[in-house]
Design an enzyme around this catalytic site. Structure first.
Site, PDB file in Angstrom:
ATOM      1  N   LYS A  20       4.665  -2.074   0.997  1.00 43.63           N
ATOM      2  CA  LYS A  20       3.688  -1.329   1.797  1.00 43.63           C
ATOM      3  C   LYS A  20       3.071  -2.268   2.831  1.00 43.63           C
ATOM      4  CE  LYS A  20      -0.425   1.626   1.140  1.00 43.63           C
ATOM      5  NZ  LYS A  20      -1.351   2.203   0.144  1.00 43.63           N
ATOM      6  N   SER A  77      -1.854   7.285   0.195  1.00 40.29           N
ATOM      7  CA  SER A  77      -1.516   6.580   1.412  1.00 40.29           C
ATOM      8  C   SER A  77      -0.186   5.831   1.359  1.00 40.29           C
ATOM      9  CB  SER A  77      -2.624   5.582   1.751  1.00 40.29           C
ATOM     10  OG  SER A  77      -2.716   4.582   0.745  1.00 40.29           O
ATOM     11  N   SER A 112      -3.374   6.636  -4.357  1.00 42.68           N
ATOM     12  CA  SER A 112      -2.351   6.399  -3.331  1.00 42.68           C
ATOM     13  C   SER A 112      -0.996   5.906  -3.804  1.00 42.68           C
ATOM     14  CB  SER A 112      -2.879   5.425  -2.295  1.00 42.68           C
ATOM     15  OG  SER A 112      -3.638   6.126  -1.359  1.00 42.68           O
TER      16      SER A 112
HETATM   17  N1  GLN Z   1      -6.576   9.659  -0.578  1.00 44.79           N
HETATM   18  C1  GLN Z   1      -7.615   8.763  -0.987  1.00 44.79           C
HETATM   19  C2  GLN Z   1      -8.399   8.284   0.210  1.00 44.79           C
HETATM   20  O1  GLN Z   1      -8.099   8.726   1.285  1.00 44.79           O
HETATM   21  C3  GLN Z   1      -7.039   7.632  -1.762  1.00 44.79           C
HETATM   22  C4  GLN Z   1      -6.407   6.636  -0.916  1.00 44.79           C
HETATM   23  C5  GLN Z   1      -5.919   5.462  -1.661  1.00 44.79           C
HETATM   24  O2  GLN Z   1      -5.773   5.526  -2.890  1.00 44.79           O
HETATM   25  N2  GLN Z   1      -5.719   4.375  -0.950  1.00 44.79           N
HETATM   26  O3  GLN Z   1      -9.300   7.510   0.091  1.00 44.79           O
END
Ligand code: GLN
Length: 487
Positions: free
Chosen positions: A73, A148, A172
């Site tokens: 990532k 994400s 995410s």
């Molecule tokens: N969707 C969540 C957010 O937007 C989690 C994102 C994540 O786990 N990095 O904060």
């Protein structure tokens, strides 16, 4: 050996092929590098070549995963290799060092295939907040891969990488794994070093494997976990995880948090969940209803705490130290223009939310109260784990939604994390495994076929081995066919 066989293998199978001499590390890497060129999903933001793939890798390293290439990532710092966190503000940034997670894998002989797409600074649930356009879901390109870590999940599901690294702050790793029909593991907070992992919300951020199966997740975790003196929140437990072998779930208790799961799950997802519960019982596990009375407030608490931490973490992007600088006017306008021009809308929204929540006069009403909710959620899980071994939920209330379907309504988008955020707030490990297929609600455009559904299992802190054993047994019984995701 046939290249198609190599490219269809799991990471563990690839390791065995290398170990058994059927394929050399060089052949393996070059086949995979060639394969990544087929990425038409915008899964990779940067792809390695033969030289950069092995940049900091110990090519003489022995051991169980040496030579099995990995997608990373784009939130992990990689020495000399572009690292943007999918933000324009970091365009052109090449870190001088590897993140500890990356360095550990490099010293285990793992080459890097490339850096994967993500929501900008990991803020999002659909990959649509990437400054470089969203990655697409390989099962249906009109749908999001989740976020994400959407790029990582998409490339593993599509067969563009044997396995990948993601990060999970509120879901995410688990949610994109669910949307793409692969396995995503968020380990206990602190079990993998966060050093060199670009910070979003430091009390929640955690590195996690995204893999084709549970065995691969265990293999990757075994190399990643352990104390790192560069991260004071990392713990000392190293090499604790071994490959899971369990064949049944006898003697294990699984709890369904009725009040949380009742919050509105699509019928197709609910059907897969119910079938999986029956499978648990067939394998000898006991399933009962439990209560996590405060878990449904997790989203509200999370969207105060995570933006609060993000607003301080992202203050470092000032046009002086990293990446882009907008103008060379006076210092004040240089800060403002840089941040104004190069942060995307969701990142700005979070910075504003977080700054407001932390401002004097409001601090206790928002941040203080959210912290108290977090503590209550921790206590809820403690109480639950005094009765059951695991807590189970669908990973997400729906299958992958359509591109653009939720972008105009941030609050609906935030609800995508309803089932994953409580575990993040409690710092406990949780995994998503593919459990079946379901038709998307409302149809949507595109191929129109069924989409993968994820099943989430959570365990007490440092219960990874038990979690992996149970997931392994269940995965065998489910026997999910990921073929539909391959491109
Ligand atoms: N969707 C969540 C957010 O937007 C989690 C994102 C994540 O786990 N990095 O904060």
């Amino acid at each position: 050996m046939a290249e198609t066989e190599l490219l269809a293998a799991t990471a563990a199978e690839t390791a065995a092929l290398i170990e058994g001499g059927q394929v050399s590390r060089e052949e393996c890497l070059s086949a995979w590098l060639e394969r990544t060129a087929a990425d038409d999903l915008n899964g990779y933001l940067w792809r390695a070549d033969a030289e950069s793939a092995v940049g900091t890798v110990d090519q003489d390293a022995g051991g169980p995963i040496a030579g099995v290439p990995l997608a990373i990532k784009d939130i992990f710092c990689t020495a000399g290799v572009p690292t943007t966190a999918a933000s324009k503000i970091l365009e052109g940034y090449r870190p001088p060092y590897d993140a500890t997670a990356v360095a550990r894998l490099a010293s285990a002989g793992v080459p890097m295939l490339g850096k994967t797409n993500m929501d900008e600074f990991a803020m999002g649930s659909s990959n649509e907040n990437s400054a470089y356009g969203p990655a697409l879901n390989p099962w249906d390109r009109s749908r999001v891969p989740g976020g994400s870590s959407g790029g990582s999940a998409a490339v593993v599901a599509a067969g563009l990488a044997p396995w990948a690294l993601g990060t999970d702050t509120g879901g995410s790793v688990r949610q994109p794994a669910a949307f793409c029909g692969v396995v995503g593991l968020k380990p206990t907070y602190g079990s993998i070093s966060r050093y060199g992992m670009i910070a979003f919300a430091s009390s929640l951020d955690q590195c996690g494997p995204i893999t084709q199966d549970v065995t691969d997740a265990a293999m990757l975790l075994a190399r990643l976990e352990g104390r790192d003196e560069m991260d004071s929140t990392s713990t000392g437990i190293e090499g604790g995880v071994v490959l899971p072998l369990a064949e049944d779930l006898k003697g294990l208790k699984f709890g369904i948090p009725a009040d949380l799961v009742d919050e509105g799950v699509d019928p197709g997802v609910k059907a897969v969940f119910d079938r999986t519960v029956e499978r648990i019982e067939t394998l000898g596990g006991k399933v009962e209803m439990i209560e996590l009375p405060h878990a449904k407030h997790g989203i509200s608490a999370y969207y105060v705490l995570a933006p609060a931490e993000a607003s301080t973490n992202l203050s470092r992007y000032d046009g002086v130290r990293y990446g882009q600088r907008a103008s060379d006017k006076d210092l004040g306008s240089m800060y403002e223009d840089t941040r104004g021009d190069y942060f995307g809308p969701e990142v700005k929204r979070r910075i504003m939310l977080g700054t407001y929540a932390l401002s004097s006069g409001y601090y206790d009403a928002y941040y203080g109260r959210a912290q108290r909710v977090r503590t209550k959620i921790v206590h809820d899980f403690d109480a639950a784990f005094s009765k059951v071994d695991f807590v189970i939920t669908p990973t997400s209330s729906s299958v992958a939604f359509g591109l653009g379907e939720k972008t105009s309504d941030p609050l609906t988008m935030y609800m995508a994390d309803l089932f994953t955020v409580p575990m993040s707030l409690a710092g406990i490990p949780a995994i998503s495994i593919p459990a079946g297929m379901a038709a998307p609600e409302g149809g949507g455009e595109g191929a129109g076929g069924d989409m993968p559904v994820g099943f989430q299992i959570a365990a007490p802190a440092f219960g990874e081995q038990k979690l992996l054993e149970a997931s392994f047994a269940l995965e065998k019984a489910i026997d999910f066919d990921g073929g539909g995701g391959r491109i």
